[in-house]
Design an enzyme around this catalytic site. Structure first.
Site, PDB file in Angstrom:
ATOM      1  N   GLU A 267       8.486  -8.253 -28.322  1.00 16.90           N
ATOM      2  CA  GLU A 267       8.193  -7.837 -26.945  1.00 16.90           C
ATOM      3  C   GLU A 267       6.706  -7.546 -26.747  1.00 16.90           C
ATOM      4  O   GLU A 267       6.320  -6.491 -26.235  1.00 16.90           O
ATOM      5  CB  GLU A 267       9.053  -6.629 -26.556  1.00 16.90           C
ATOM      6  N   ASP A 346      21.027  -6.134 -27.081  1.00 20.39           N
ATOM      7  CA  ASP A 346      20.176  -4.993 -26.749  1.00 20.39           C
ATOM      8  C   ASP A 346      20.970  -3.879 -26.065  1.00 20.39           C
ATOM      9  O   ASP A 346      20.839  -3.693 -24.852  1.00 20.39           O
ATOM     10  CB  ASP A 346      19.033  -5.473 -25.838  1.00 20.39           C
ATOM     11  N   GLU A 374      20.347   3.600 -21.413  1.00 17.66           N
ATOM     12  CA  GLU A 374      19.555   2.573 -20.735  1.00 17.66           C
ATOM     13  C   GLU A 374      20.415   1.597 -19.926  1.00 17.66           C
ATOM     14  O   GLU A 374      20.155   1.364 -18.756  1.00 17.66           O
ATOM     15  CB  GLU A 374      18.725   1.810 -21.776  1.00 17.66           C
TER      16      GLU A 374
HETATM   17  C1  GCV Z   1      11.266   0.924 -26.485  1.00 17.23           C
HETATM   18  C2  GCV Z   1      14.703  -2.750 -24.981  1.00 17.23           C
HETATM   19  C3  GCV Z   1      14.248  -1.739 -23.982  1.00 17.23           C
HETATM   20  C4  GCV Z   1      12.809  -1.333 -24.232  1.00 17.23           C
HETATM   21  C5  GCV Z   1      12.713  -0.811 -25.685  1.00 17.23           C
HETATM   22  C6  GCV Z   1      13.160  -1.938 -26.611  1.00 17.23           C
HETATM   23  C7  GCV Z   1      13.127  -1.520 -28.059  1.00 17.23           C
HETATM   24  O1  GCV Z   1      14.067  -3.964 -24.765  1.00 17.23           O
HETATM   25  O2  GCV Z   1      14.406  -2.233 -22.692  1.00 17.23           O
HETATM   26  O3  GCV Z   1      12.462  -0.346 -23.306  1.00 17.23           O
HETATM   27  O4  GCV Z   1      11.421  -0.385 -25.986  1.00 17.23           O
HETATM   28  O5  GCV Z   1      14.471  -2.300 -26.289  1.00 17.23           O
HETATM   29  O6  GCV Z   1      14.160  -1.141 -28.570  1.00 17.23           O
HETATM   30  O7  GCV Z   1      12.079  -1.564 -28.677  1.00 17.23           O
END
Ligand code: GCV
Length: 659
Positions: A267, A346, A374
């Site tokens: 990411e 995720d 989330e």
């Molecule tokens: C902390 C997902 C979430 C991100 C998070 C990522 C991760 O993509 O949307 O906010 O980042 O997971 O676990 O690193």
């Protein structure tokens, strides 16, 4: 500092009268022993004054062989209530168990119980940012206010709340924590330098008072961002020296520092692949820098190709982590722990277990479970996730034949790993009740209790938390535990069906937005079209099923044996496909979406029954959140039902209102 409620623990006053010890004896002398003394004095009126009317109390160090280093025994004979442990930490855990017994009104006479934690590392990761978008210290995917650690790009001066957090975590057996978000930006890169090390030490010392080791998330590119070098290439000797020197200094300042968590090549975060190197090159380089001091490196497996291609059914994000990590199994340094999300995607409400569990047999691997909600309702929706976590832990990977459950990977026994455990992503912030939704505290509590002992049932944990938090009134216990225990299914009912996930808005991950992940550059999420829906992950399609051991691959691959709740994760089926439940897929979608909303309405009515038993603040907090939940659930129901009615053209058998 914002005022806040204590949660499942008795209030611990700091105005203490040290003459109050009376006939309580405490062996040993250490920071943790001081914490125990402070607890006894701070909770004296509520806990120890009544106890010492009936018993004399001793906290004793022992060499008993039935106890592990963190275990304890609580035993009463002839008016002597004794807590035995091999270490001060064990005594502290014993003390917190004693609180639970008192709160649960247990009879202590002739009690004799012995507890050892099942899992070695029981860790809480925080996703707190120092600055980012919010000067008050935001929390990525945090739904309970701002950071308790940071504000204005520095540490918060007043650390009382950090101490209370440490107390909370220790009271349910957590022994490690990562302070900051794994997406390490700007200021956070300097946590490992003199700019912030004194603060990190102050916080680490507070956690250490409660037996918790402190870790920080580190930026793989720190040699560039912090060290002003022009490369972070792990095979470059000057980069290796930079890390060795940096780590040496960290340990000079904080000798009991835990180590690093690293999110690399993921990411947008830099990593070894940026330099054409492998995951092993990167992880081992950092791990070696930590080795002289006993430090541990947690390395995230959340690595995936961010560009999909909807025409290419072989490309499948669900396959990525396994494909990236499996080739390196057996090549990581002894102090590397791979950290993988429970599912291959995720943190969706429903996913199969990640094939990394059972797939990686020759390295340390720990799962991370998301306590912060989330994709599961943002702590606005009631969603007690312990049932989901129980299913995960009980899943049989068949890695070494039957009974190769995930929980045996977590406790290290399946592959005889030297380092093992489990990580949770915290759901707290500086909200007055810590978690935004008062009942979301049950998730924090529940994760930690499972981390200590995965055999505890979701029901036992729900009842235990309810009593500790709200007292022993039977109606309160029954109503709240029923609300908690049905809430995961309720949320699943009105959101994405049958394991498919992702029908949620792409930015916030809260509202129903069926196609927001469907037509973006990442590829596709649900493949819903006129004739059917679901992913293509069978042997002849993306072949993701092949990443599982034979027994599971067969089960998931075959429509006849694939469990209903995961059907659409693996299979693309027509709307008329008949589930094991006997319903068609389309009728299942309609029925669950209507049912989910009714379940929330029922909770609203049930909650009203508790008005006289719950503090007005807590009562209103939950009532308000339930109201928001029902409105969102109605939206989900109407949007989902309308979407699938219009796509499929199949009417609801029961003729209910669908737009
Ligand atoms: C902390 C997902 C979430 C991100 C998070 C990522 C991760 O993509 O949307 O906010 O980042 O997971 O676990 O690193």
């Amino acid at each position: 500092m914002k005022k806040y409620d204590n949660i499942w623990l008795p209030k611990c006053s700091t105005n203490i009268d040290s003459s109050a010890f009376g006939n309580i004896k405490i062996e040993g002398n250490s920071k943790i022993i001081n914490t125990i003394k402070q607890e006894i004095l701070g909770t004296f009126d509520e806990i120890f004054a009544p106890l010492t009317e009936s018993y004399s109390l001793t906290f004793m160090l022992t060499e008993q062989s039935n106890l592990s280093d963190e275990g304890y025994q609580i035993k009463e004979t002839a008016g002597q209530l004794q807590i035995y442990a091999k270490t001060d930490k064990g005594l502290l855990y014993g003390l917190y168990h004693l609180y639970r017994l008192v709160k649960q009104n247990e009879n202590l006479t002739r009690i004799d119980l012995c507890e050892n934690p099942v899992n070695q590392i029981r860790m809480m990761d925080n996703w707190d940012n120092m600055d980012a978008s919010d000067p008050m210290g935001s929390i990525e995917r945090g739904y309970a206010g701002d950071s308790i650690f940071f504000e204005h790009s520095r540490f918060i001066e007043d650390k009382r709340r950090v101490r209370d957090y440490a107390r909370l975590l220790a009271s349910v057996g957590i022994n490690a924590t990562t302070l900051n978000n794994r997406n390490v930006l700007d200021s956070e890169s300097f946590l490992i330098t003199d700019r912030f090390l004194a603060d990190v030490k102050e916080v680490a010392d507070i956690f250490a008072d409660y037996g918790i080791k402190t870790y920080v998330s580190a930026d793989f590119a720190a040699p560039i961002t912090v060290g002003k070098m022009d490369s972070a290439d792990p095979l470059d000797e000057s980069v290796q020296t930079w890390w060795a020197d940096t780590v040496k200094h960290v340990y000079e300042v904080i000798p009991d520092f835990g180590g690093f968590l690293v999110k690399a090549d993921s990411e947008g975060r830099p990593g070894p692949m940026t330099y054409g190197r492998t995951i092993v090159d990167g992880a081992n380089m950092m791990a070696r820098a930590l080795q002289p001091y006993g430090g541990i490196l947690f390395w995230l497996c959340f690595v995936y190709r961010t560009q999909g291609d909807w025409k290419n059914r072989k490309l499948d994000r669900a396959k990525d982590a396994y494909e990236f990590f499996k080739p390196f199994d057996g090549q990581f340094e002894y102090n590397v722990i791979l950290q993988a999300k429970n599912g291959p995607m995720d943190f969706q409400p429903r996913e199969p277990v990640s094939p990394l569990f059972g797939g990686l047999t020759d390295c340390n691997i720990v799962p991370e479970l998301q306590i912060t909600q989330e994709y599961t309702g943002h702590q606005i929706h009631l969603n007690y996730l312990v049932p989901q976590w129980k299913e995960f832990l009980e899943f049989d990977t068949f890695a070494k034949g039957a009974e190769s459950t995930v929980k045996k990977i977590v406790d290290g026994s399946l592959f005889h790993r030297p380092l093992s455990g489990i990580v949770g992503i915290s759901n707290i912030g500086n909200d007055t009740n810590w978690c935004g939704h008062k009942l979301a505290q049950a998730n924090l509590y529940g994760f930690c209790r499972l981390a200590w002992n995965p055999e505890l049932s979701a029901e036992k944990i729900a009842r235990e938390w309810t009593v500790n938090t709200f007292g022993n009134e039977v109606q309160v216990i029954n109503v709240i535990s029923e609300m908690l225990l049905t809430s995961y299914e309720t949320y699943e009912n009105y959101t994405a069906p049958l394991g498919i996930g992702w029908m949620i808005d792409v930015e916030t991950h809260y509202r129903c937005d069926i196609d927001s992940h469907e037509y973006g550059p990442w590829g596709t999420a649900h493949y819903a079209e006129r004739d059917g829906l679901g992913c293509y992950r069978t042997r002849d399609e993306s072949s993701m099923v092949e990443q599982y051991a034979h027994e599971n691959a067969e089960k998931f691959n075959d429509l006849a044996t694939c469990p209903d709740e995961l059907l659409l994760f693996f299979h693309h089926v027509p709307y008329g496909h008949v589930l094991h439940s006997g319903k068609t897929v389309i009728q299942h979608i309609y029925d669950t979406h209507f049912a989910g909303v009714e379940q929330v309405k029922k909770n609203i009515e049930n909650w009203k029954l508790l008005k006289d038993f719950i503090s007005p603040v807590d009562f209103q907090n939950v009532a308000d959140r339930l109201q928001q939940q029902v409105e969102a659930a109605e939206d989900w129901r109407d949007i989902m039902n309308a979407y699938f009615y219009r796509k499929s053209g199949v009417a609801d058998e029961n003729g209910r209102k669908i737009y």
